[in-house]
Design a protein around this motif. Structure first.
Motif, PDB file in Angstrom:
ATOM      1  N   GLN A  31       0.837  -1.201   0.000  1.00 16.05           N
ATOM      2  CA  GLN A  31       0.000   0.000   0.000  1.00 16.05           C
ATOM      3  C   GLN A  31       0.867   1.244   0.000  1.00 16.05           C
ATOM      4  OE1 GLN A  31      -3.585   0.500   2.426  1.00 16.05           O
ATOM      5  NE2 GLN A  31      -2.524   2.057   3.593  1.00 16.05           N
ATOM      6  N   VAL A  89      -1.291   8.311  -0.460  1.00 14.13           N
ATOM      7  CA  VAL A  89      -1.250   9.379  -1.439  1.00 14.13           C
ATOM      8  C   VAL A  89      -1.718  10.669  -0.793  1.00 14.13           C
ATOM      9  CG1 VAL A  89      -2.183  10.146  -3.626  1.00 14.13           C
ATOM     10  CG2 VAL A  89      -1.774   7.720  -3.244  1.00 14.13           C
ATOM     11  N   ASP A 107      -3.164   2.503 -12.805  1.00 12.93           N
ATOM     12  CA  ASP A 107      -2.578   1.230 -12.389  1.00 12.93           C
ATOM     13  C   ASP A 107      -3.127   0.095 -13.269  1.00 12.93           C
ATOM     14  OD1 ASP A 107      -3.039  -1.291 -10.488  1.00 12.93           O
ATOM     15  OD2 ASP A 107      -1.291  -0.223  -9.724  1.00 12.93           O
ATOM     16  N   GLU A 125      -7.024   9.334  -5.852  1.00 13.02           N
ATOM     17  CA  GLU A 125      -6.844   7.904  -5.598  1.00 13.02           C
ATOM     18  C   GLU A 125      -7.488   7.085  -6.718  1.00 13.02           C
ATOM     19  OE1 GLU A 125      -7.988   6.828  -1.456  1.00 13.02           O
ATOM     20  OE2 GLU A 125      -9.140   5.274  -2.444  1.00 13.02           O
ATOM     21  N   LEU A 128      -5.442   7.149  -9.853  1.00 12.06           N
ATOM     22  CA  LEU A 128      -4.260   6.299  -9.720  1.00 12.06           C
ATOM     23  C   LEU A 128      -4.620   4.833  -9.958  1.00 12.06           C
ATOM     24  CD1 LEU A 128      -2.412   7.946  -6.718  1.00 12.06           C
ATOM     25  CD2 LEU A 128      -1.472   7.582  -9.003  1.00 12.06           C
ATOM     26  N   TYR A 129      -5.764   4.413  -9.417  1.00  6.64           N
ATOM     27  CA  TYR A 129      -6.188   3.033  -9.653  1.00  6.64           C
ATOM     28  C   TYR A 129      -6.450   2.803 -11.133  1.00  6.64           C
ATOM     29  CZ  TYR A 129      -6.605   1.500  -4.821  1.00  6.64           C
ATOM     30  OH  TYR A 129      -6.325   1.118  -3.539  1.00  6.64           O
ATOM     31  N   ASP A 171       2.242  11.983  -8.990  1.00  7.01           N
ATOM     32  CA  ASP A 171       1.664  10.721  -9.461  1.00  7.01           C
ATOM     33  C   ASP A 171       2.695   9.925 -10.249  1.00  7.01           C
ATOM     34  OD1 ASP A 171      -0.695  11.376  -8.311  1.00  7.01           O
ATOM     35  OD2 ASP A 171      -1.637  12.123 -10.143  1.00  7.01           O
ATOM     36  N   VAL A 212       4.801   8.016  -7.823  1.00 10.41           N
ATOM     37  CA  VAL A 212       4.020   6.926  -7.237  1.00 10.41           C
ATOM     38  C   VAL A 212       3.884   5.773  -8.232  1.00 10.41           C
ATOM     39  CG1 VAL A 212       1.705   6.309  -6.447  1.00 10.41           C
ATOM     40  CG2 VAL A 212       2.759   8.426  -5.653  1.00 10.41           C
ATOM     41  N   ALA A 222       5.255   1.931  -8.296  1.00 11.70           N
ATOM     42  CA  ALA A 222       4.331   0.798  -8.403  1.00 11.70           C
ATOM     43  C   ALA A 222       4.734  -0.110  -9.558  1.00 11.70           C
ATOM     44  CB  ALA A 222       2.908   1.311  -8.614  1.00 11.70           C
ATOM     45  N   TYR A 228      -3.577   2.107  -3.349  1.00 14.43           N
ATOM     46  CA  TYR A 228      -3.315   3.530  -3.135  1.00 14.43           C
ATOM     47  C   TYR A 228      -4.322   4.016  -2.119  1.00 14.43           C
ATOM     48  CZ  TYR A 228      -1.068   2.539  -7.532  1.00 14.43           C
ATOM     49  OH  TYR A 228      -0.289   1.961  -8.496  1.00 14.43           O
TER      50      TYR A 228
END
Lengths: 435, 297
Positions: free
Chosen positions: A230, A233, A291, A284, A287-288, A240, A243, A247, A261
């Motif tokens: 985890q 953020v 991802d 968040e 970001l997902y 980003d 991050v 990842a 995140y």
């Protein structure tokens, strides 16, 4: 202290860990009449709380007493929160009682660090050991591990758990030094590499056990099938890009199943080092989305986040934002283009791409076909060619295209009688003085 | 000439009827499918009057049978007819590839039904709540009963999951349509029962609500997200649902209190051997961007 009070404190202490996955475990069940539980295939969310998060596992800390001083964490040593400690037997009983009533898929156990990393790990492992060996529990167990714990203990945790995880928390040592001074990125990454090696070895051992030369069947060793981590953020100034680069590195080098995140949110025991204003929840979410594009859609971090703009667009999803920057790649013909290009069309997910690939072997697809697949036509139309559709080149080149996708301006309510109820966001605004 | 196919609303009944009709090559437009449980034999089934000679064997892909099992559990009254039309097209109409055609109208409709049913099954696996009613005196097994109201007729499809998971308990799941019962050895089914036949609460419900209340983060209220995954129609049978309104109503106040709390000063580190050892950290990774991956140990 009674059990209910302990549960209040130690569940509250665990809620800032976003992970609740119970999927991807090896198939096991209890049809032999011994013990209880099953895993395998899709995880199940047994409930949802009003924060929209799923409740799949009994997520608690063994104790919230902690030597560390991580400023984003309610359990840090500087916090005045009430401390409590479960005995291993209490957690075991609670897990079994909840499991038998079908409230949960299993246990997610973590702990504040007491005495030393190894001492803490041993306590956590003892709970898993009792569940597996005394009660033959075959439900899901997720154990949080401490990077500084010895390799032997991490291995032992892996043998009882379906998933193990180490939280990286922040993407750079610079941020850790400021907000989590006891944490060390090198240690964390090394521990993740170690876990990856064990998982790989176990996968190979399982394959070997299935080989015909090894008949009668050798029993495959049990080990966790995945690890996750985890990142928080919005508590530091990491971009980003930083991050997601971190990842991406973890997915590639340590084969993580998931990076979670967790948008930093206010905690009851705030630290002087933290921003008062939490990041917008949509960050968040973006970001997902990004991802997902990295893992399932063949995108690179550099494509989603060009050097000049290291943060994701909060107004548009990252794939659409990428497409708007790369309009020369469009329109894409959905009846001819290869899978990799179909994946890049805004508004098309991998499931619908698979459907298109299957169906177009038999017929040339039209917009009506897409509509039947519940594709958002308004979103895809500027970017695709279908049997009965070709976008205007002018539309694709138009500077208004971005405008077209922006969320509409929110209408302010003119209601003089009853003002709308205030939200937590309003409260933050009032106190932080920021709009 | 139209045939009336009057069947019990189950996959097995539909399959054997469809097999019979297909063997005689009966066209889908000539079949009138009737749910026997709804009409209570007002219409006596007409004797079959098939013109063509029976086909020896009918083969369909396994995927079709899986789809059909889910579609039959739906409650839309058109399902048997459309499913038969699909079967006829696949088996006799030369459209073997139909299952790979999600864009086809019949496939699309059946996929929608199947998806709704499989979602309902998934929600049943999630939202059934067992209540302890006793212990079997002979073998010491705990006995549990649950009440659940699925949207479709899914008790049979959803039960094997509970068998695998709770094989060492004795349990019954009661629903309005059909009840499942596991005695530790065998799964059996009984006619539907009423809510009053199941216990209303369990001694552990309070502890479960305590957990639910404590794991909720009031600073991230997202009621819509919760409701789309846990629609209100399920709430009446979930012990935790009764505190949802209170949690939502009090969240604003709780967040204000958090924000108004004065920041805590940093406490000095205690003198602990382990903490001291951490200060002599190995070389730290200092590069800001992880462009150069750390080498494996």
């Amino acid at each position: 202290m009674d059990l209910t009070r302990k549960l209040v404190i130690l569940a509250d202490a665990a809620k800032y860990d976003a992970s609740c996955a119970s999927s991807g475990a090896a198939r096991k069940d209890s049809r032999d009449g011994k013990g209880i539980g099953s895993t395998g295939g899709m995880g199940i969310c047994h409930s949802y709380t009003p924060d929209g998060r799923c409740v799949s596992l009994l997520k608690v800390l063994l104790t919230n007493a902690c030597l560390y001083d991580c400023h984003y964490c309610i359990n840090r040593r500087s916090s005045n929160v009430q401390r409590a400690r479960f005995t291993p037997e209490e957690v075991v009983q609670l897990t079994l009682d909840f499991y038998k009533r079908n409230y949960i898929e299993g246990l997610f156990l973590s702990s504040g660090i007491v005495r030393s990393a190894d001492f803490t790990m041993e306590q956590v492992i003892e709970v898993a050991r009792q569940l597996r060996e005394v009660h033959h529990f075959r439900g899901y167990i997720h154990l949080k591990t401490i990077p500084e714990a010895s390799q032997a203990l991490i291995d032992k945790a892996g043998r009882y758990a379906d998933r193990i995880s180490i939280n990286i928390e922040l993407p750079s040592q610079k941020s850790l030094d400021r907000l989590a001074p006891e944490k060390n990125l090198t240690n964390t990454m090394q521990a993740m590499h170690g876990i990856r090696q064990r998982i790989d070895e176990n996968v190979n051992a399982k394959k070997a056990a299935r080989q015909i030369v090894n008949r009668p069947r050798a029993k495959a060793p049990a080990f966790a099938t995945g690890q996750s981590t985890q990142m928080i953020v919005g508590a530091d100034d990491s971009t980003d890009a930083l991050v997601l680069h971190r990842a991406d590195e973890l997915y590639r080098d340590c084969r993580l199943r998931r990076v979670y995140y967790s948008g930093f949110s206010p905690i009851p025991e705030p630290s002087v080092l933290l921003p008062i204003k939490p990041p917008p929840l949509v960050r968040e979410h973006r970001l997902y989305q990004a991802d997902w594009l990295l893992r399932f859609y063949g995108f690179d971090v550099g494509e989603l986040l060009p050097k000049e703009d290291p943060n994701l667009d909060l107004d548009l999803d990252p794939k659409l934002a990428w497409a708007l920057r790369n309009r020369a790649d469009f329109p894409v013909n959905i009846n001819r283009a290869p899978q990799e290009l179909l994946w890049r069309i805004p508004g098309l997910g991998t499931v619908n791409v698979a459907r298109i690939l299957a169906a177009r072997r038999w017929a040339s697809l039209t917009l009506a076909d897409l509509q039947r697949m519940r594709v958002n036509l308004k979103k895809v139309m500027p970017f695709i060619i279908a049997a009965d559709h070709r976008p205007h080149i002018a539309q694709l080149e138009s500077t208004n295209l971005r405008q077209q996708f922006l969320p509409g301006p929110r209408q302010l309510e003119l209601n003089f009688n009853a003002p709308p109820p205030t939200t937590p966001a309003d409260a933050t605004m009032v106190l932080s003085g920021q709009l | 000439m139209t045939t009336t196919a009057q069947i019990q609303p189950t996959f097995e009944a539909w399959r054997s009827k469809a097999r019979e009709l297909l063997k005689h090559g009966v066209a889908p437009e000539n079949v009138d499918w009737v749910d026997a449980s709804q009409t209570a034999s007002l219409l006596a089934e007409q004797p079959a009057d098939h013109q063509t000679a029976p086909n020896a064997s009918v083969k369909v892909p396994a995927d079709f049978l899986r789809l059909a099992a889910n579609v039959c559990a739906h409650t839309d009254e058109r399902r048997f007819a459309i499913l038969y039309r699909l079967l006829h097209r696949v088996a006799l109409g030369g459209e073997k590839h139909l299952l790979a055609m999600p864009t086809d109208r019949d496939m699309h409709q059946c996929n929608l039904w199947a998806k709704a049913v499989s979602r309902d099954i998934h929600k049943m696996h999630a939202f059934v709540r067992f209540r302890l009613v006793g212990v079997n005196e002979q073998n010491g097994r705990e006995q549990f009963v649950a009440w659940f109201e699925p949207e479709y007729r899914i008790t049979r499809l959803a039960s094997p999951f509970f068998e695998k998971r709770f094989a060492s308990m004795e349990w019954s799941i009661l629903t309005p349509d059909e009840c499942a019962n596991w005695d530790g050895h065998k799964l059996t089914f009984m006619p539907g029962m009423s809510r009053h036949d199941a216990p209303a609460a369990d001694a552990h419900d309070d502890l479960w609500r305590t957990y639910y209340r404590s794991i909720f983060n009031p600073a991230r209220l997202k009621v819509q997200a919760m409701q789309s995954e846990m629609p209100m129609k399920y709430w009446k049978n979930l012990p935790e649902a009764e505190i949802i309104h209170d949690l939502i109503a009090s969240s604003d106040q709780r967040v204000r209190a958090m924000i108004a709390t004065p920041e805590r000063p940093v406490k000095p580190a205690p003198n602990n051997a382990y903490l001291n050892s951490l200060r002599n950290k190995p070389e730290k990774l200092t590069s800001p961007a992880p462009a150069s991956p750390v080498s494996a140990p």
